[in-house]
Scaffold this active site. Structure first.
Site, PDB file in Angstrom:
ATOM      1  N   TYR A   1      -4.467   1.946  15.852  1.00  0.00           N
ATOM      2  CA  TYR A   1      -3.214   1.864  16.606  1.00  0.00           C
ATOM      3  C   TYR A   1      -3.407   1.649  18.104  1.00  0.00           C
ATOM      4  O   TYR A   1      -2.629   0.949  18.731  1.00  0.00           O
ATOM      5  CB  TYR A   1      -2.393   3.160  16.422  1.00  0.00           C
ATOM      6  CG  TYR A   1      -1.820   3.306  15.027  1.00  0.00           C
ATOM      7  CD1 TYR A   1      -2.562   3.877  13.992  1.00  0.00           C
ATOM      8  CD2 TYR A   1      -0.550   2.848  14.732  1.00  0.00           C
ATOM      9  CE1 TYR A   1      -2.049   3.996  12.710  1.00  0.00           C
ATOM     10  CE2 TYR A   1      -0.024   2.954  13.448  1.00  0.00           C
ATOM     11  CZ  TYR A   1      -0.774   3.527  12.444  1.00  0.00           C
ATOM     12  OH  TYR A   1      -0.260   3.628  11.180  1.00  0.00           O
TER      13      TYR A   1
ATOM     14  N   ARG B   1       0.843  -1.188   0.000  1.00  0.00           N
ATOM     15  CA  ARG B   1       0.000   0.000   0.000  1.00  0.00           C
ATOM     16  C   ARG B   1       0.882   1.243   0.000  1.00  0.00           C
ATOM     17  O   ARG B   1       1.690   1.433   0.911  1.00  0.00           O
ATOM     18  CB  ARG B   1      -0.913  -0.019   1.231  1.00  0.00           C
ATOM     19  CG  ARG B   1      -1.697   1.261   1.387  1.00  0.00           C
ATOM     20  CD  ARG B   1      -2.687   1.260   2.561  1.00  0.00           C
ATOM     21  NE  ARG B   1      -3.331   2.570   2.574  1.00  0.00           N
ATOM     22  CZ  ARG B   1      -3.346   3.400   3.615  1.00  0.00           C
ATOM     23  NH1 ARG B   1      -2.827   3.055   4.773  1.00  0.00           N
ATOM     24  NH2 ARG B   1      -3.902   4.594   3.503  1.00  0.00           N
TER      25      ARG B   1
ATOM     26  N   ASN C   1      -7.609   1.972   9.751  1.00  0.00           N
ATOM     27  CA  ASN C   1      -6.307   2.211  10.392  1.00  0.00           C
ATOM     28  C   ASN C   1      -6.518   2.253  11.891  1.00  0.00           C
ATOM     29  O   ASN C   1      -7.359   3.016  12.386  1.00  0.00           O
ATOM     30  CB  ASN C   1      -5.714   3.558   9.949  1.00  0.00           C
ATOM     31  CG  ASN C   1      -5.231   3.549   8.514  1.00  0.00           C
ATOM     32  OD1 ASN C   1      -5.331   2.539   7.826  1.00  0.00           O
ATOM     33  ND2 ASN C   1      -4.706   4.675   8.072  1.00  0.00           N
TER      34      ASN C   1
ATOM     35  N   GLU D   1      -3.726  -0.032   8.075  1.00  0.00           N
ATOM     36  CA  GLU D   1      -2.554   0.372   8.858  1.00  0.00           C
ATOM     37  C   GLU D   1      -2.691  -0.159  10.272  1.00  0.00           C
ATOM     38  O   GLU D   1      -3.775  -0.116  10.840  1.00  0.00           O
ATOM     39  CB  GLU D   1      -2.407   1.898   8.979  1.00  0.00           C
ATOM     40  CG  GLU D   1      -1.805   2.580   7.801  1.00  0.00           C
ATOM     41  CD  GLU D   1      -1.671   4.094   8.014  1.00  0.00           C
ATOM     42  OE1 GLU D   1      -1.437   4.528   9.159  1.00  0.00           O
ATOM     43  OE2 GLU D   1      -1.811   4.815   7.022  1.00  0.00           O
TER      44      GLU D   1
ATOM     45  N   GLU E   1      -7.692   8.496   6.184  1.00  0.00           N
ATOM     46  CA  GLU E   1      -7.991   9.139   7.456  1.00  0.00           C
ATOM     47  C   GLU E   1      -8.580  10.546   7.364  1.00  0.00           C
ATOM     48  O   GLU E   1      -7.961  11.530   7.767  1.00  0.00           O
ATOM     49  CB  GLU E   1      -6.734   9.158   8.339  1.00  0.00           C
ATOM     50  CG  GLU E   1      -6.151   7.776   8.578  1.00  0.00           C
ATOM     51  CD  GLU E   1      -5.035   7.781   9.617  1.00  0.00           C
ATOM     52  OE1 GLU E   1      -4.558   8.871   9.962  1.00  0.00           O
ATOM     53  OE2 GLU E   1      -4.662   6.702  10.091  1.00  0.00           O
TER      54      GLU E   1
ATOM     55  N   HIS F   1      -3.142  10.898   0.549  1.00  0.00           N
ATOM     56  CA  HIS F   1      -2.600  10.728   1.898  1.00  0.00           C
ATOM     57  C   HIS F   1      -1.959  12.060   2.326  1.00  0.00           C
ATOM     58  O   HIS F   1      -0.761  12.154   2.549  1.00  0.00           O
ATOM     59  CB  HIS F   1      -1.595   9.578   1.931  1.00  0.00           C
ATOM     60  CG  HIS F   1      -1.324   9.010   3.301  1.00  0.00           C
ATOM     61  ND1 HIS F   1      -1.454   7.674   3.602  1.00  0.00           N
ATOM     62  CD2 HIS F   1      -0.915   9.602   4.447  1.00  0.00           C
ATOM     63  CE1 HIS F   1      -1.127   7.463   4.875  1.00  0.00           C
ATOM     64  NE2 HIS F   1      -0.792   8.629   5.411  1.00  0.00           N
TER      65      HIS F   1
HETATM   66  C1  GBH Z   1      -1.475   7.243  10.598  1.00  0.00           C
HETATM   67  O1  GBH Z   1      -2.215   8.154  11.312  1.00  0.00           O
HETATM   68  C2  GBH Z   1      -1.089   7.848   9.295  1.00  0.00           C
HETATM   69  O2  GBH Z   1      -1.930   7.402   8.253  1.00  0.00           O
HETATM   70  C3  GBH Z   1       0.339   7.623   8.931  1.00  0.00           C
HETATM   71  O3  GBH Z   1       0.691   8.463   7.878  1.00  0.00           O
HETATM   72  C4  GBH Z   1       1.182   7.837  10.154  1.00  0.00           C
HETATM   73  O4  GBH Z   1       2.554   7.770   9.861  1.00  0.00           O
HETATM   74  C5  GBH Z   1       0.825   6.789  11.166  1.00  0.00           C
HETATM   75  O5  GBH Z   1      -0.513   6.854  11.471  1.00  0.00           O
HETATM   76  C6  GBH Z   1       1.554   6.925  12.477  1.00  0.00           C
HETATM   77  O6  GBH Z   1       1.160   8.081  13.133  1.00  0.00           O
HETATM   78  O7  GBH Z   1      -0.343  13.874  19.212  1.00  0.00           O
HETATM   79  O8  GBH Z   1      -1.432  15.788  18.189  1.00  0.00           O
HETATM   80  O9  GBH Z   1       0.725  15.086  17.384  1.00  0.00           O
HETATM   81  C7  GBH Z   1      -2.649   7.708  12.567  1.00  0.00           C
HETATM   82  C8  GBH Z   1      -3.212   8.837  13.288  1.00  0.00           C
HETATM   83  C9  GBH Z   1      -1.840  10.787  13.372  1.00  0.00           C
HETATM   84  C10 GBH Z   1      -2.658   9.682  15.334  1.00  0.00           C
HETATM   85  C11 GBH Z   1      -0.899  11.591  14.236  1.00  0.00           C
HETATM   86  C12 GBH Z   1      -1.743  10.495  16.164  1.00  0.00           C
HETATM   87  C13 GBH Z   1      -0.560  12.529  16.390  1.00  0.00           C
HETATM   88  C14 GBH Z   1      -1.354  13.662  16.870  1.00  0.00           C
HETATM   89  N1  GBH Z   1      -2.171   9.531  14.006  1.00  0.00           N
HETATM   90  N2  GBH Z   1      -1.439  11.753  15.556  1.00  0.00           N
HETATM   91  S1  GBH Z   1      -0.555  14.679  17.992  1.00  0.00           S
END
Ligand code: GBH
Length: 541
Positions: free
Chosen positions: A347, A113, A345, A416, A203, A158
């Protein structure tokens, strides 16, 4: 004298019973029902993949006629990203894409991807500016993948919007759906003969809330109470219009699939015996995931609870109309059902409680609109990112929530999932190996025990890359990238080997099952021998 049979039976029972439950995180997650490891295989056609995105890996930000994206602008401003880092060079995948393909192949994956950079393909955002070099680059990457038996899974967007379109309002412009549809159409025309899996947006929640709400991501605007809703509205229309274009014009000849990728934490009620906590958790999921999933996967419209709350609050805040825009009936019909799959996605997980009182105060904020208080439990293992705690069971509960909310039949792809470590040169990344092992195991449970229709899994990320506002301070890669070396060498981490093993086994073979089978074999042979040679009187005990 006791018969040898007693001994044999005792041995058999011990062998079978002695398979203690195994826990990947024994100190934290050791509930036998919830956390015990599950041995077994994924369906034969399960699709294993890994992911990246254009701005995070490509570099070559101004090569040939490439247009600038909002992330070029945002990073170059120097104040928004840790250490003033940029994606100017990143992993240099613009030049090293063939190396990347070999890394994917070495892990035994059949899917990759990645995303297309809109301004690399259309420098001013519109097809009249189409770049020959952009076309050449993505054709070369796609062909290299296919030559190595790896199927491309292409994300159209993206986060790197052409700056030229942002200058005309970006996602806030009513023209946005048409701009996106025209760009996508160009991509279907150029690449659709070889690309059979399309993701419109990665996202939407992050695009709206972090880009146009909090302003911590490009384009850095602050509209947490209002712009976030308009951005999402145009995005959903752009997605739907593009799905319809593919469906009516390209599906018959290209025979691919098209969907969208939504991100969501799982939201766990802090106390499941308190109904308002349980209610708050599903409300939070509807305000996050449901904002996009309800229109697309359910009924063409926002969740009722969002419409009600935001309308009531907007009135109390002195506004003439709701901050949440409305779809026309025609738009609802166009939006509803615009998916071939659900890209997810995921986490991490949060706890939540009901906030007790409806917050009608000014200034308005998306974060207040749901009336839910949520937080992360500090006992959950921490990682290289403050927002990311390890909670393996969350992905299984989220998968079943999606099944229950939107339907059993929708094919789900995990597009993801992964974990970060701080910026240290570490190849033996035990935490990442454990993260993947446990999360993938929970997905196996979702498929085998809960009957959730998960079709594929994608590890984020193929390699360390530009982690948005965190720059290069957080590493999500299965491969280590040395950003101080102009050659940007990539080295597999231990997690890359562990992931490759799971893929090779298509799941988890049980060592203890093999032991158990051996015990049984030995025991039954003994029994047979006893039966044959020992006089039956010996069995009197
Ligand atoms: C994904 O977003 C993205 O699709 C990818 O590009 C990214 O590299 C990966 O996750 C890892 O982050 O604490 O205010 O700085 C997941 C969503 C985006 C959630 C960034 C956490 C940080 C916000 N993430 N976010 S902050």
């Amino acid at each position: 004298m006791k018969s040898p049979l007693v001994f044999v039976i005792a041995a058999m029972v011990t062998c079978i019973v002695a398979q203690d439950p195994y826990y990947v995180w024994p100190d934290v997650f050791n509930d036998e029902e919830r956390d015990a490891f599950y041995y077994g295989q994924f369906p034969d056609d399960f699709k294993w993949s890994t992911a990246t995105s254009s701005y995070q890996i490509e570099g070559a930000w101004d090569v040939e006629d490439k247009g600038e994206s909002v992330w070029d602008t945002f990073a170059h401003e120097g104040t928004h990203v840790a250490n003033g880092d940029t994606g100017d060079v990143a992993c240099d995948s613009y030049n090293l894409y063939a190396t990347d393909v070999q890394l994917i192949k070495n892990m035994g994956l059949s899917y990759y991807r990645f995303s297309l950079s809109w301004p690399r393909i259309l420098p001013n955002g519109r097809p009249d500016s189409a770049s020959a070099d952009g076309l050449r680059y993505y054709n070369a990457l796609i062909n290299e993948l296919l030559d190595n038996d790896i199927n491309p899974q292409v994300t159209l967007y993206h986060w790197d919007l052409p700056q030229a379109l942002e200058d005309e309002g970006g996602f806030l412009s009513d023209d946005f759906p048409q701009w996106f549809n025209d760009y996508a159409t160009y991509c279907f025309e150029q690449f659709g003969d070889r690309v059979k899996f399309w993701i419109t947006f990665n996202e939407p929640w992050i695009i709206a809330v972090l880009g146009y709400g909090d302003g911590v991501f490009a384009p850095g605007l602050n509209g947490i109470g209002d712009k976030v809703y308009n951005v999402s509205h145009n995005l959903i229309l752009g997605h739907a219009m593009t799905y319809r274009t593919y469906d009516s014009t390209y599906r018959a000849s290209q025979m691919g699939e098209i969907g969208i990728t939504l991100n969501s934490d799982f939201v766990e009620p802090y106390d499941r015996s308190i109904p308002s906590d349980v209610e708050a958790a599903s409300r939070s999921l509807r305000f996050g995931l449901g904002w996009y999933a309800n229109p697309i996967f359910k009924n063409g419209d926002y969740p009722d609870i969002m419409k009600e709350k935001i309308a009531r609050k907007s009135a109390a805040q002195g506004l003439a109309s709701s901050r949440l825009p409305e779809f026309t009936e025609e738009e609802k019909n166009m939006i509803k059902g615009t998916y071939d799959f659900f890209g997810l996605n995921h986490y991490t997980t949060v706890y939540c409680v009901d906030s007790d009182q409806e917050d009608l105060s000014n200034p308005p904020s998306y974060y207040k609109d749901g009336d839910v208080n949520q937080w992360k439990d500090s006992s959950w293992p921490s990682t290289g990112s403050s927002w990311l705690h390890v909670v393996p069971w969350g992905i299984r509960r989220l998968a079943t929530w999606i099944r229950d909310e939107y339907g059993q039949d929708i094919p789900i792809y995990v597009t993801e999932n992964g974990v970060s470590t701080k910026d240290v040169a570490e190849l033996n990344d035990e935490i990442r190996t454990k993260y993947y092992t446990s999360y993938i195991n929970e997905i196996l449970k979702a498929i085998r025990i809960d009957n959730v229709n998960v079709k594929g899994y994608t590890a984020w990320s193929l390699m360390d890359n530009f982690e948005w506002a965190a720059g290069y301070t957080e590493r999500f890669g299965l491969h280590y990238v040395d950003f101080s070396d102009p050659e940007r060498p990539r080295t597999p981490k231990a997690s890359a080997n562990a992931y490759a093993q799971i893929v090779a086994d298509n799941g988890f073979n049980s060592g203890s099952t093999v032991t158990g089978a051996l015990c049984l074999l030995v025991a039954s042979t003994l029994l047979a021998l006893i039966n044959a040679f020992v006089p039956s009187t010996c069995f009197e005990f």
